[in-house]
Design a protein around this motif. Sequence first.
Motif, PDB file in Angstrom:
ATOM      1  N   GLU A 207     -20.838  10.830  10.650  1.00  0.00           N
ATOM      2  CA  GLU A 207     -22.202  10.301  10.631  1.00  0.00           C
ATOM      3  C   GLU A 207     -22.958  10.599  11.922  1.00  0.00           C
ATOM      4  O   GLU A 207     -24.191  10.573  11.938  1.00  0.00           O
ATOM      5  CB  GLU A 207     -22.178   8.793  10.368  1.00  0.00           C
ATOM      6  N   VAL A 208     -22.230  10.851  13.000  1.00  0.00           N
ATOM      7  CA  VAL A 208     -22.891  11.212  14.259  1.00  0.00           C
ATOM      8  C   VAL A 208     -23.737  12.465  14.064  1.00  0.00           C
ATOM      9  O   VAL A 208     -24.855  12.580  14.582  1.00  0.00           O
ATOM     10  CB  VAL A 208     -21.854  11.439  15.378  1.00  0.00           C
ATOM     11  N   PHE A 209     -23.224  13.403  13.282  1.00  0.00           N
ATOM     12  CA  PHE A 209     -23.909  14.678  13.086  1.00  0.00           C
ATOM     13  C   PHE A 209     -24.965  14.597  11.987  1.00  0.00           C
ATOM     14  O   PHE A 209     -25.836  15.466  11.898  1.00  0.00           O
ATOM     15  CB  PHE A 209     -22.892  15.767  12.741  1.00  0.00           C
ATOM     16  N   ILE A 210     -24.878  13.564  11.154  1.00  0.00           N
ATOM     17  CA  ILE A 210     -25.851  13.428  10.066  1.00  0.00           C
ATOM     18  C   ILE A 210     -27.016  12.529  10.480  1.00  0.00           C
ATOM     19  O   ILE A 210     -28.184  12.903  10.363  1.00  0.00           O
ATOM     20  CB  ILE A 210     -25.175  12.858   8.803  1.00  0.00           C
TER      21      ILE A 210
ATOM     22  N   PHE B 127     -17.756  14.773   2.240  1.00  0.00           N
ATOM     23  CA  PHE B 127     -17.473  16.141   1.805  1.00  0.00           C
ATOM     24  C   PHE B 127     -18.548  16.718   0.882  1.00  0.00           C
ATOM     25  O   PHE B 127     -18.698  17.940   0.803  1.00  0.00           O
ATOM     26  CB  PHE B 127     -16.110  16.190   1.108  1.00  0.00           C
ATOM     27  N   SER B 128     -19.281  15.847   0.197  1.00  0.00           N
ATOM     28  CA  SER B 128     -20.349  16.329  -0.694  1.00  0.00           C
ATOM     29  C   SER B 128     -21.571  15.430  -0.548  1.00  0.00           C
ATOM     30  O   SER B 128     -21.912  14.674  -1.469  1.00  0.00           O
ATOM     31  CB  SER B 128     -19.869  16.346  -2.152  1.00  0.00           C
ATOM     32  N   PRO B 129     -22.232  15.477   0.597  1.00  0.00           N
ATOM     33  CA  PRO B 129     -23.348  14.551   0.843  1.00  0.00           C
ATOM     34  C   PRO B 129     -24.494  14.693  -0.154  1.00  0.00           C
ATOM     35  O   PRO B 129     -25.075  13.695  -0.577  1.00  0.00           O
ATOM     36  CB  PRO B 129     -23.789  14.898   2.269  1.00  0.00           C
ATOM     37  N   SER B 130     -24.821  15.929  -0.536  1.00  0.00           N
ATOM     38  CA  SER B 130     -25.925  16.131  -1.480  1.00  0.00           C
ATOM     39  C   SER B 130     -25.587  15.544  -2.839  1.00  0.00           C
ATOM     40  O   SER B 130     -26.388  14.813  -3.444  1.00  0.00           O
ATOM     41  CB  SER B 130     -26.237  17.623  -1.615  1.00  0.00           C
ATOM     42  N   GLU B 131     -24.385  15.872  -3.331  1.00  0.00           N
ATOM     43  CA  GLU B 131     -23.960  15.350  -4.627  1.00  0.00           C
ATOM     44  C   GLU B 131     -23.830  13.831  -4.594  1.00  0.00           C
ATOM     45  O   GLU B 131     -24.159  13.146  -5.566  1.00  0.00           O
ATOM     46  CB  GLU B 131     -22.627  15.975  -5.042  1.00  0.00           C
ATOM     47  N   ALA B 132     -23.357  13.304  -3.463  1.00  0.00           N
ATOM     48  CA  ALA B 132     -23.222  11.853  -3.333  1.00  0.00           C
ATOM     49  C   ALA B 132     -24.590  11.180  -3.379  1.00  0.00           C
ATOM     50  O   ALA B 132     -24.765  10.140  -4.027  1.00  0.00           O
ATOM     51  CB  ALA B 132     -22.509  11.504  -2.031  1.00  0.00           C
ATOM     52  N   GLY B 133     -25.561  11.786  -2.697  1.00  0.00           N
ATOM     53  CA  GLY B 133     -26.912  11.233  -2.721  1.00  0.00           C
ATOM     54  C   GLY B 133     -27.495  11.221  -4.119  1.00  0.00           C
ATOM     55  O   GLY B 133     -28.120  10.240  -4.539  1.00  0.00           O
ATOM     56  N   LEU B 134     -27.283  12.310  -4.857  1.00  0.00           N
ATOM     57  CA  LEU B 134     -27.780  12.381  -6.232  1.00  0.00           C
ATOM     58  C   LEU B 134     -27.078  11.355  -7.124  1.00  0.00           C
ATOM     59  O   LEU B 134     -27.711  10.714  -7.973  1.00  0.00           O
ATOM     60  CB  LEU B 134     -27.567  13.790  -6.787  1.00  0.00           C
ATOM     61  N   ALA B 135     -25.766  11.209  -6.925  1.00  0.00           N
ATOM     62  CA  ALA B 135     -25.008  10.255  -7.730  1.00  0.00           C
ATOM     63  C   ALA B 135     -25.462   8.822  -7.463  1.00  0.00           C
ATOM     64  O   ALA B 135     -25.601   8.015  -8.391  1.00  0.00           O
ATOM     65  CB  ALA B 135     -23.515  10.396  -7.435  1.00  0.00           C
ATOM     66  N   ILE B 136     -25.714   8.509  -6.190  1.00  0.00           N
ATOM     67  CA  ILE B 136     -26.187   7.170  -5.834  1.00  0.00           C
ATOM     68  C   ILE B 136     -27.568   6.918  -6.430  1.00  0.00           C
ATOM     69  O   ILE B 136     -27.848   5.843  -6.970  1.00  0.00           O
ATOM     70  CB  ILE B 136     -26.213   7.000  -4.303  1.00  0.00           C
ATOM     71  N   ALA B 137     -28.433   7.918  -6.340  1.00  0.00           N
ATOM     72  CA  ALA B 137     -29.782   7.780  -6.900  1.00  0.00           C
ATOM     73  C   ALA B 137     -29.724   7.585  -8.414  1.00  0.00           C
ATOM     74  O   ALA B 137     -30.448   6.756  -8.978  1.00  0.00           O
ATOM     75  CB  ALA B 137     -30.615   9.006  -6.549  1.00  0.00           C
ATOM     76  N   GLN B 138     -28.852   8.331  -9.072  1.00  0.00           N
ATOM     77  CA  GLN B 138     -28.715   8.210 -10.524  1.00  0.00           C
ATOM     78  C   GLN B 138     -28.154   6.848 -10.908  1.00  0.00           C
ATOM     79  O   GLN B 138     -28.615   6.221 -11.866  1.00  0.00           O
ATOM     80  CB  GLN B 138     -27.806   9.315 -11.054  1.00  0.00           C
ATOM     81  N   PHE B 139     -27.169   6.385 -10.144  1.00  0.00           N
ATOM     82  CA  PHE B 139     -26.585   5.071 -10.415  1.00  0.00           C
ATOM     83  C   PHE B 139     -27.634   3.977 -10.247  1.00  0.00           C
ATOM     84  O   PHE B 139     -27.743   3.065 -11.075  1.00  0.00           O
ATOM     85  CB  PHE B 139     -25.412   4.818  -9.465  1.00  0.00           C
ATOM     86  N   ALA B 140     -28.423   4.069  -9.166  1.00  0.00           N
ATOM     87  CA  ALA B 140     -29.455   3.066  -8.915  1.00  0.00           C
ATOM     88  C   ALA B 140     -30.518   3.082 -10.000  1.00  0.00           C
ATOM     89  O   ALA B 140     -31.048   2.042 -10.395  1.00  0.00           O
ATOM     90  CB  ALA B 140     -30.087   3.296  -7.549  1.00  0.00           C
TER      91      ALA B 140
ATOM     92  N   ILE C  96     -29.537   3.054  11.981  1.00  0.00           N
ATOM     93  CA  ILE C  96     -28.560   2.978  10.895  1.00  0.00           C
ATOM     94  C   ILE C  96     -27.165   3.335  11.399  1.00  0.00           C
ATOM     95  O   ILE C  96     -26.175   2.672  11.061  1.00  0.00           O
ATOM     96  CB  ILE C  96     -28.959   3.926   9.745  1.00  0.00           C
ATOM     97  N   PHE C  97     -27.089   4.357  12.232  1.00  0.00           N
ATOM     98  CA  PHE C  97     -25.781   4.764  12.759  1.00  0.00           C
ATOM     99  C   PHE C  97     -25.159   3.651  13.594  1.00  0.00           C
ATOM    100  O   PHE C  97     -23.962   3.368  13.471  1.00  0.00           O
ATOM    101  CB  PHE C  97     -25.912   6.030  13.604  1.00  0.00           C
ATOM    102  N   TYR C  98     -25.956   3.014  14.445  1.00  0.00           N
ATOM    103  CA  TYR C  98     -25.409   1.955  15.294  1.00  0.00           C
ATOM    104  C   TYR C  98     -24.981   0.738  14.471  1.00  0.00           C
ATOM    105  O   TYR C  98     -24.011   0.055  14.814  1.00  0.00           O
ATOM    106  CB  TYR C  98     -26.429   1.554  16.360  1.00  0.00           C
ATOM    107  N   ILE C  99     -25.686   0.485  13.387  1.00  0.00           N
ATOM    108  CA  ILE C  99     -25.263  -0.597  12.486  1.00  0.00           C
ATOM    109  C   ILE C  99     -23.906  -0.260  11.873  1.00  0.00           C
ATOM    110  O   ILE C  99     -22.989  -1.094  11.840  1.00  0.00           O
ATOM    111  CB  ILE C  99     -26.317  -0.826  11.385  1.00  0.00           C
TER     112      ILE C  99
ATOM    113  N   ASN D 153     -33.371   5.100  -0.066  1.00  0.00           N
ATOM    114  CA  ASN D 153     -32.935   5.608   1.232  1.00  0.00           C
ATOM    115  C   ASN D 153     -31.409   5.663   1.224  1.00  0.00           C
ATOM    116  O   ASN D 153     -30.742   4.632   1.266  1.00  0.00           O
ATOM    117  CB  ASN D 153     -33.440   4.686   2.352  1.00  0.00           C
ATOM    118  N   THR D 154     -30.858   6.871   1.162  1.00  0.00           N
ATOM    119  CA  THR D 154     -29.406   7.009   1.065  1.00  0.00           C
ATOM    120  C   THR D 154     -28.696   6.505   2.321  1.00  0.00           C
ATOM    121  O   THR D 154     -27.549   6.059   2.250  1.00  0.00           O
ATOM    122  CB  THR D 154     -29.020   8.477   0.810  1.00  0.00           C
TER     123      THR D 154
END
Length: 201
Positions: free
Chosen positions: A166-169, A49-62, A175-178, A74-75
């Motif tokens: 994820e099909v649309f992203i 629902f919030s891919p951009s915010e999730a990516g930023l949160a993951i990057a900040q956590f890392a 990565i999708f097949y994994i 790589n998100t």
Amino acid sequence: MSISDDKKLETLNDHYKDTFAQIRDYISLRDKLLIWILLVAAVMLFEVFSPSEAGLAIAQFASEKVGLNGALINTSFIGSVIWFLMLVLTMKYFQTVGLIEKHYDYIEKVEDAIRKNYDGATGIFSREGRHYLENYPLFSDWSWLLYTIIFPILLVAVLLYKIYNEVFISGCSVIFYINLLIFICIVTSTILYLRMLHFKK
């Protein structure tokens, strides 16, 4: 050398207490695993629902917790790690619930063996086995329904929505097949889990 009836009863009683202690440990582990699964599922929905915010949160956590450069993360790879974490947690959860059910079946047999030493005492030594299997209170019935039917179905629904998104992203990328393979493993494990609990021989 023959063993006296008192010694046999003492051994059975000790075994009963040890088995019940194991059940308590498994229940505690099950509840912890459930919390972790819900947290990982929440992260997955956050990604949907919030891919951009999730990516930023993951990057900040890392960056803060792991010491990695958030800009180089790589998100999509992190997403696959989250999928794998979900697989590990669900497998362990299903195994733990299965062990709990097997232990309750077994402890009823131990109770029966102990109860044979008490003539006419039909209700004694049936606290955990027989009452658990035959005389559930209404709330326990509801809890069992949540753990063994509603939760697995909702989990699969959430993961299905995630993999569909994820099909649309990611498109048809590696990565999708994994992630799709991991999803199939989780669904297969869930089906076997439900079969184990609800279609016992």
